[in-house]
Design a protein around this motif. Structure first.
Motif, PDB file in Angstrom:
ATOM      1  N   ASP A 182      -7.090  -4.826   9.034  1.00 23.34           N
ATOM      2  CA  ASP A 182      -8.110  -5.276   8.081  1.00 23.34           C
ATOM      3  C   ASP A 182      -7.809  -6.661   7.516  1.00 23.34           C
ATOM      4  OD1 ASP A 182      -9.690  -3.033   8.324  1.00 23.34           O
ATOM      5  OD2 ASP A 182      -8.865  -2.030   6.547  1.00 23.34           O
ATOM      6  N   THR A 187      -5.975   1.976  -0.594  1.00 18.19           N
ATOM      7  CA  THR A 187      -5.560   1.033   0.448  1.00 18.19           C
ATOM      8  C   THR A 187      -6.711   0.115   0.830  1.00 18.19           C
ATOM      9  OG1 THR A 187      -3.889   2.546   1.328  1.00 18.19           O
ATOM     10  CG2 THR A 187      -4.690   0.840   2.812  1.00 18.19           C
ATOM     11  N   ARG A 188      -7.915   0.667   0.960  1.00 17.90           N
ATOM     12  CA  ARG A 188      -9.072  -0.163   1.290  1.00 17.90           C
ATOM     13  C   ARG A 188      -9.339  -1.200   0.194  1.00 17.90           C
ATOM     14  NH1 ARG A 188     -11.158   4.797   3.262  1.00 17.90           N
ATOM     15  NH2 ARG A 188     -12.233   5.167   1.279  1.00 17.90           N
ATOM     16  N   THR A 217       0.810  -1.222   0.000  1.00 13.86           N
ATOM     17  CA  THR A 217       0.000   0.000   0.000  1.00 13.86           C
ATOM     18  C   THR A 217       0.843   1.271   0.000  1.00 13.86           C
ATOM     19  OG1 THR A 217      -0.165   0.124   2.424  1.00 13.86           O
ATOM     20  CG2 THR A 217      -1.810  -1.206   1.268  1.00 13.86           C
ATOM     21  N   THR A 241      -3.637   6.123  -1.763  1.00 13.98           N
ATOM     22  CA  THR A 241      -4.640   6.886  -1.031  1.00 13.98           C
ATOM     23  C   THR A 241      -5.382   5.944  -0.082  1.00 13.98           C
ATOM     24  OG1 THR A 241      -6.381   6.472  -2.652  1.00 13.98           O
ATOM     25  CG2 THR A 241      -4.945   8.383  -3.047  1.00 13.98           C
ATOM     26  N   GLN A 242      -6.188   6.505   0.804  1.00 12.29           N
ATOM     27  CA  GLN A 242      -6.962   5.669   1.721  1.00 12.29           C
ATOM     28  C   GLN A 242      -7.919   4.764   0.957  1.00 12.29           C
ATOM     29  OE1 GLN A 242      -8.901   8.024   4.707  1.00 12.29           O
ATOM     30  NE2 GLN A 242      -7.019   8.402   5.864  1.00 12.29           N
ATOM     31  N   ALA A 243      -8.548   5.302  -0.088  1.00 14.56           N
ATOM     32  CA  ALA A 243      -9.490   4.509  -0.878  1.00 14.56           C
ATOM     33  C   ALA A 243      -8.764   3.366  -1.581  1.00 14.56           C
ATOM     34  CB  ALA A 243     -10.204   5.392  -1.893  1.00 14.56           C
ATOM     35  N   ASP A 279       1.305   0.135   7.392  1.00 13.94           N
ATOM     36  CA  ASP A 279       0.007   0.775   7.611  1.00 13.94           C
ATOM     37  C   ASP A 279      -0.800  -0.071   8.599  1.00 13.94           C
ATOM     38  OD1 ASP A 279      -2.771   1.493   7.385  1.00 13.94           O
ATOM     39  OD2 ASP A 279      -2.305   2.503   5.493  1.00 13.94           O
ATOM     40  N   PRO A 302      -1.922   5.059  13.825  1.00 19.62           N
ATOM     41  CA  PRO A 302      -1.156   5.307  12.615  1.00 19.62           C
ATOM     42  C   PRO A 302       0.321   5.114  12.871  1.00 19.62           C
ATOM     43  CG  PRO A 302      -1.879   7.377  13.588  1.00 19.62           C
ATOM     44  CD  PRO A 302      -2.540   6.290  14.371  1.00 19.62           C
ATOM     45  N   ALA A 326      -3.735   0.339  10.116  1.00 21.38           N
ATOM     46  CA  ALA A 326      -5.152   0.117   9.836  1.00 21.38           C
ATOM     47  C   ALA A 326      -5.306  -0.994   8.801  1.00 21.38           C
ATOM     48  CB  ALA A 326      -5.803   1.409   9.351  1.00 21.38           C
ATOM     49  N   PHE A 327      -4.432  -0.992   7.808  1.00 23.55           N
ATOM     50  CA  PHE A 327      -4.440  -2.027   6.782  1.00 23.55           C
ATOM     51  C   PHE A 327      -4.134  -3.392   7.392  1.00 23.55           C
ATOM     52  CE2 PHE A 327      -2.019  -4.379   3.469  1.00 23.55           C
ATOM     53  CZ  PHE A 327      -3.015  -4.486   2.501  1.00 23.55           C
TER      54      PHE A 327
END
Length: 252
Positions: A210, A182-183, A174, A178-180, A204, A251, A206-207
């Motif tokens: 997930d 990455t999602r 990632t 961008t955040q989008a 990352d 983060p 948060a990644f």
């Protein structure tokens, strides 16, 4: 009992007097998505280099489905079934998205012969499936050079998948997204989980939350801890060495 896809036994490398990777042992089962976590300098990328044959180890073993591939040349490791994606994507920029995937899906080594003779129905069907997996159906006829950074990364994930490796190594997939983006990358990896064995180095947090089934934490070249997200967050050694007081959701 689930089969072991990738096993490291006391793997290590010394550069002069410095132990970059120091006796790492781990097992990744078939279809597992394992995350390698650790601060800069923990030895994560060096460990990937040892697995892929880019760097020669000075101790230990790398086993791919039980076969000892320790210190094989990089091209032999790739042929044995280790696919690796680096931070900087490598695609055929002059070809379309679909042509890239067709070349990756065939065993014919000549790109020009592939493009001249075309591809079989089974290969075309497999390419359609991968296009859907990485979300590039609408861009399949676009030249790879015209893709965005995130789209290029997804194409390279598709190229790896098309080659049907036994194990995929992903080094910070990632980075620069961008955040989008990455999602979406997380969604792609979750779709691959169970059908591909994947080892991911990522910063990352948060990644990581997930996608992670199981996390191996490296510190100063050694395995510091291993477990689920919850287990790693609770581990006092990990908090002290890497995560701090905020846990994996923080983060980086």
């Amino acid at each position: 009992m689930t089969a072991i896809a990738l096993e490291l036994k006391n793997l290590g490398v010394r550069f002069g007097g410095f132990r970059a990777v120091d006796g790492v042992s781990l097992q990744v089962t078939e279809g597992e998505l394992r995350v390698l976590l650790g601060a800069n300098g923990a030895g994560k990328t060096t460990l990937m280099d040892l697995i892929s044959g880019k760097t020669r180890s000075t101790q230990g073993q790398v086993l791919l489905r039980g076969k000892d591939i320790t210190n094989w040349p990089e091209y032999r490791v790739a042929r044995a079934g280790i696919g690796r994606k680096f931070q900087i994507p490598s695609v055929f920029r002059e070809l379309t998205v679909r042509q890239n995937l067709c070349v990756a899906a065939t065993r014919e080594p000549s790109i020009l012969r592939n493009l001249r003779w075309g591809f079989g129905r089974a290969e075309q069907s497999g390419v359609d499936e991968i296009l859907a997996l990485v979300g590039l159906q609408d861009l399949q006829h676009r030249q790879a050079a015209d893709l965005s950074h995130g789209q290029t990364q997804w194409l390279e994930l598709g190229l790896l998948t098309a080659q049907k490796p036994q194990v995929i190594l992903l080094d910070e997939p990632t980075a620069g997204m961008t955040q989008a983006e990455t999602r979406k990358t997380a969604q792609i990896l979750m779709a691959l989980r169970g059908r591909q064995t994947i080892l991911v180095v990522e910063h990352d947090m948060a990644f990581v939350r997930d996608i992670a089934e199981r996390i191996t934490v490296l510190h100063l070249g050694k395995v510091l801890a291993e477990g689920s997200v919850a287990e790693i967050e609770r581990d006092p050694k990990v908090r002290q060495a890497y995560l701090g007081s905020h846990g994996i959701a923080a983060p980086c």
